[in-house]
Write a protein that holds these residues in place. Structure first.
Motif, mmCIF file in Angstrom:
data_model
loop_
_atom_site.group_PDB
_atom_site.id
_atom_site.type_symbol
_atom_site.label_atom_id
_atom_site.label_comp_id
_atom_site.label_asym_id
_atom_site.label_seq_id
_atom_site.Cartn_x
_atom_site.Cartn_y
_atom_site.Cartn_z
ATOM 1 N N GLY A 129 -3.795 -3.113 6.655
ATOM 2 C CA GLY A 129 -3.591 -1.755 6.148
ATOM 3 C C GLY A 129 -2.299 -1.578 5.380
ATOM 4 O O GLY A 129 -2.186 -0.665 4.565
ATOM 5 N N ALA A 130 -1.327 -2.433 5.615
ATOM 6 C CA ALA A 130 -0.055 -2.292 4.917
ATOM 7 C C ALA A 130 -0.126 -2.829 3.492
ATOM 8 O O ALA A 130 0.661 -2.421 2.640
ATOM 9 C CB ALA A 130 1.043 -3.029 5.689
ATOM 10 N N ASN A 131 -1.045 -3.725 3.244
ATOM 11 C CA ASN A 131 -1.074 -4.371 1.927
ATOM 12 C C ASN A 131 -2.401 -4.245 1.210
ATOM 13 O O ASN A 131 -2.580 -4.827 0.147
ATOM 14 C CB ASN A 131 -0.728 -5.855 2.088
ATOM 15 C CG ASN A 131 0.725 -6.032 2.441
ATOM 16 O OD1 ASN A 131 1.607 -5.636 1.700
ATOM 17 N ND2 ASN A 131 0.978 -6.570 3.621
ATOM 18 N N ALA A 132 -3.344 -3.550 1.786
ATOM 19 C CA ALA A 132 -4.647 -3.360 1.153
ATOM 20 C C ALA A 132 -5.143 -1.971 1.523
ATOM 21 O O ALA A 132 -4.614 -1.364 2.466
ATOM 22 C CB ALA A 132 -5.626 -4.426 1.648
ATOM 23 N N PRO A 133 -6.130 -1.456 0.791
ATOM 24 C CA PRO A 133 -6.667 -0.140 1.172
ATOM 25 C C PRO A 133 -7.159 -0.139 2.613
ATOM 26 O O PRO A 133 -7.838 -1.065 3.049
ATOM 27 C CB PRO A 133 -7.845 0.044 0.202
ATOM 28 C CG PRO A 133 -7.522 -0.806 -0.963
ATOM 29 C CD PRO A 133 -6.779 -1.986 -0.422
ATOM 30 N N GLY A 134 -6.806 0.875 3.337
ATOM 31 C CA GLY A 134 -7.225 0.953 4.741
ATOM 32 C C GLY A 134 -6.071 1.409 5.608
ATOM 33 O O GLY A 134 -5.087 1.951 5.124
ATOM 34 N N GLY A 135 -6.205 1.188 6.903
ATOM 35 C CA GLY A 135 -5.174 1.615 7.836
ATOM 36 C C GLY A 135 -5.797 1.892 9.187
ATOM 37 O O GLY A 135 -7.005 1.662 9.397
ATOM 38 N N GLY A 136 -4.992 2.387 10.101
ATOM 39 C CA GLY A 136 -5.459 2.593 11.461
ATOM 40 C C GLY A 136 -6.555 3.645 11.589
ATOM 41 O O GLY A 136 -7.535 3.455 12.296
ATOM 42 N N PHE A 137 -6.402 4.760 10.875
ATOM 43 C CA PHE A 137 -7.397 5.827 10.962
ATOM 44 C C PHE A 137 -8.766 5.337 10.490
ATOM 45 O O PHE A 137 -9.780 5.541 11.168
ATOM 46 C CB PHE A 137 -6.966 7.026 10.110
ATOM 47 C CG PHE A 137 -6.042 7.966 10.821
ATOM 48 C CD1 PHE A 137 -6.524 8.842 11.788
ATOM 49 C CD2 PHE A 137 -4.695 7.982 10.545
ATOM 50 C CE1 PHE A 137 -5.674 9.698 12.455
ATOM 51 C CE2 PHE A 137 -3.834 8.831 11.200
ATOM 52 C CZ PHE A 137 -4.326 9.690 12.158
ATOM 53 N N GLN A 138 -8.749 4.705 9.313
ATOM 54 C CA GLN A 138 -10.031 4.258 8.743
ATOM 55 C C GLN A 138 -10.692 3.230 9.649
ATOM 56 O O GLN A 138 -11.904 3.273 9.889
ATOM 57 C CB GLN A 138 -9.801 3.655 7.359
ATOM 58 C CG GLN A 138 -9.350 4.645 6.309
ATOM 59 C CD GLN A 138 -7.843 4.797 6.258
ATOM 60 O OE1 GLN A 138 -7.151 4.578 7.253
ATOM 61 N NE2 GLN A 138 -7.329 5.163 5.109
ATOM 62 N N ASN A 173 0.847 -1.190 0.000
ATOM 63 C CA ASN A 173 0.000 0.000 0.000
ATOM 64 C C ASN A 173 0.888 1.248 0.000
ATOM 65 O O ASN A 173 1.570 1.542 0.983
ATOM 66 C CB ASN A 173 -0.904 -0.025 1.241
ATOM 67 C CG ASN A 173 -1.941 1.070 1.222
ATOM 68 O OD1 ASN A 173 -1.821 2.022 0.467
ATOM 69 N ND2 ASN A 173 -2.953 0.939 2.057
ATOM 70 N N TYR A 182 2.633 7.420 4.697
ATOM 71 C CA TYR A 182 2.192 8.036 5.960
ATOM 72 C C TYR A 182 2.693 7.310 7.202
ATOM 73 O O TYR A 182 2.716 7.884 8.285
ATOM 74 C CB TYR A 182 0.685 8.306 5.972
ATOM 75 C CG TYR A 182 -0.218 7.263 6.593
ATOM 76 C CD1 TYR A 182 -0.553 7.326 7.943
ATOM 77 C CD2 TYR A 182 -0.751 6.238 5.836
ATOM 78 C CE1 TYR A 182 -1.396 6.387 8.515
ATOM 79 C CE2 TYR A 182 -1.589 5.304 6.379
ATOM 80 C CZ TYR A 182 -1.908 5.384 7.725
ATOM 81 O OH TYR A 182 -2.734 4.449 8.276
#
Lengths: 95, 140
Positions: B31-40, A60, A66
């Motif tokens: 979140g590191a390998n697909a759309p997304g992450g901690g905030f979302q 990603n 970020y």
């Protein structure tokens, strides 16, 4: 029988209607006279981000940025949210 | 009929809740390998809690639970910042080589950062909502 008086709306309805009409006209005008296609431009720095993501072993690119070179910004951003909660709690206690 | 008496909303949201929680875990974990992450992911979890609290007009877990989430996330971030500073001279730096396998732990450090942000955002959103709601109730 006397009808109850209506409360005035909290916004200027004519101004809102005029703004909406203007927005519709602008969108229609853009659709009619705007550019037919978007110019695609290749940014060289994408390659650097791809290399960065590869070095981090992740796919990603957004996360690579970020939580990579901009991780300090993310950290400060997180502090802003905490500050908002603390500020709200403080103001509520005082009021 | 009040909103909280609606059987459709009650049943739907009650059944949806565990799946939304699971989805939020998935969003930050990958979140590191697909759309997304901690905030979302934090926003997803916080939003479902807020919706349910609005519907039921009662709290789902006490403030302490969400405060613990917030403080836990913040503690993780500060711990990594301090450790990175001590190790490399740069806050939050120096642990990116902690890499594993698979979509979830391809970079363990990024997973922990996403976890920290997730905990903090989810806790903060619920607390902020409660503070605003309490304020409005007092004014009424």
């Amino acid at each position: 029988m006397k009808r109850p008086e209506r409360e005035p709306p909290p916004f200027r309805s004519r101004a809102l209607a005029a703004a909406a009409a203007l927005l519709v006209l602008a969108v229609a005008g853009f659709a009619r006279f705007g550019p037919l296609s978007v110019t695609v431009r290749f940014h060289e720095e994408v390659g650097e981000f791809a290399d960065l993501a590869r070095s981090l072993n992740i796919r990603n690119l957004v996360t690579a940025v970020y939580l990579g070179p901009r991780v300090l910004d993310t950290f400060l951003e997180a502090l802003v949210v905490v500050l908002a909660v603390s500020g709200m709690a403080f103001v509520r206690e005082r009021s | 009929m009040q909103l909280k008496d609606s059987p459709i909303l009650n049943v739907t949201l009650r059944m949806l809740f565990p799946f939304v929680v699971l989805f939020s875990f998935q969003v930050f974990s990958y979140g590191a390998n697909a759309p997304g992450g901690g905030f979302q992911a934090g926003v997803v979890l916080g939003t479902i809690v807020v919706i349910l609290e609005l519907l039921w007009e009662r709290r789902i877990y006490e403030d302490g639970f969400y405060r613990a989430m917030e403080v836990g996330g913040l503690f993780l971030l500060f711990a990594f910042a301090a450790a990175g500073w001590a190790a490399t001279g740069r806050p939050l730096g120096g642990f990116y080589g902690w890499q594993g396998r698979g979509g979830m732990f391809s970079n363990v450090y990024v997973w922990f950062l996403n976890l920290a942000v997730f905990l903090k955002v989810a806790g903060s959103i619920v607390l902020l909502f409660r503070l605003f709601l309490g304020w409005r109730h007092e004014e009424a």
